[in-house]
Motif scaffolding. Structure first.
Motif, PDB file in Angstrom:
ATOM      1  N   THR A 120      17.711  -6.582 -44.277  1.00  0.00           N
ATOM      2  CA  THR A 120      17.093  -7.855 -43.909  1.00  0.00           C
ATOM      3  C   THR A 120      15.845  -7.656 -43.055  1.00  0.00           C
ATOM      4  N   ASN A 125      13.896 -10.471 -44.350  1.00  0.00           N
ATOM      5  CA  ASN A 125      13.961 -10.261 -45.797  1.00  0.00           C
ATOM      6  C   ASN A 125      15.057 -11.109 -46.432  1.00  0.00           C
ATOM      7  N   LYS A 126      14.764 -11.615 -47.631  1.00  0.00           N
ATOM      8  CA  LYS A 126      15.695 -12.497 -48.332  1.00  0.00           C
ATOM      9  C   LYS A 126      16.068 -11.984 -49.722  1.00  0.00           C
ATOM     10  N   SER A 180      22.996  -6.137 -42.819  1.00  0.00           N
ATOM     11  CA  SER A 180      22.285  -5.474 -41.726  1.00  0.00           C
ATOM     12  C   SER A 180      22.740  -4.029 -41.534  1.00  0.00           C
TER      13      SER A 180
END
Length: 236
Positions: A120, A125-126, A180
């Motif tokens: 991420t 970030n997606k 993460s």
């Protein structure tokens, strides 16, 4: 895919830019380090290569090429190549006439020690983005995280550069993975007979698609790949 065709296609790309959200973008693989050439006529072939962690996340890329069917037995094969610069790093997958294959690329650290990676980028970030320069036939792409969360995309024939987007929110069983702290990433690509695919890079990034690389480049890709496709059709 013959090396001279790959080189010609990629050389044209150098004149154009790719849009990139630099703030949080994480390179999974730029294909600019760790040259590989894996081929098979039957069964499964494994190959691993180490490289810069700036170009290959975790410092190692594992390639597993499996022949699903070979109608002409020992005569023809499938091939997976990673070709670093010059002119530009790419991943190229090619099936000969009568050959279908599956390519599994895994990033899980050197000697499977794990990535410990926040894909991420601190929450920005997606999605993952695989930049495709060209593909002459359809394909199935499945992205897996930690062998648990998966997302499959179908890729249609195109002679224009495109981006394949894997949104974090669309992964099946996404709740079982800590984005993460991802330990392994794998990309599975299955292609039909006479299949050729060229990919430019694979990243985790914020919502910004691949920019248009220019009509001249798109037409160049189209002509080259169409010519190669027609040649294969005549052989089969």
């Amino acid at each position: 895919m013959k090396r001279h065709l790959v080189a010609t296609v990629v050389a044209g790309a150098l004149a154009f830019g790719v849009g990139e959200a630099q703030a949080a973008t994480i390179t999974i693989d730029s294909f600019e380090d760790g040259e590989q050439d894996v081929s098979a006529i039957r069964g499964t072939v494994l190959d691993s290569v180490t490289g810069s962690t700036n170009e290959i996340v975790g410092g190692e890329r594992d390639v597993q090429l499996t022949i699903l069917n070979n109608r002409f037995n020992n005569r023809l094969n499938a091939e997976v190549e990673v070709l670093p610069p010059p002119p530009s790093g790419i991943l190229a997958i090619s099936n000969d006439a009568g050959v279908t294959s599956d390519t599994l690329i895994t990033w899980d650290g050197v000697d499977e020690n794990g990535l410990n990676l926040d894909v991420t980028g601190g929450g920005m970030n997606k999605f993952f983005r695989l930049d495709i320069l060209s593909v002459d036939l359809g394909a199935e792409l499945t992205l897996s995280l930690d062998g648990t969360a998966t997302l499959t995309k179908s890729l249609s024939q195109t002679f224009d550069p495109i981006s394949v987007i894997f949104k974090f929110s669309e992964f099946e069983n996404a709740g079982a993975v800590d984005f993460s702290n991802v330990q392994s990433i794998s990309l599975d690509i299955t292609g039909p007979e006479n299949f050729d695919l060229i990919a430019d890079s694979f990243v985790a990034t914020v919502p910004e698609p691949l920019t248009i690389l220019g009509s001249g480049l798109a037409l160049g890709f189209g002509g080259l790949l169409k010519k190669e496709y027609d040649k294969k059709q005549k052989k089969s």
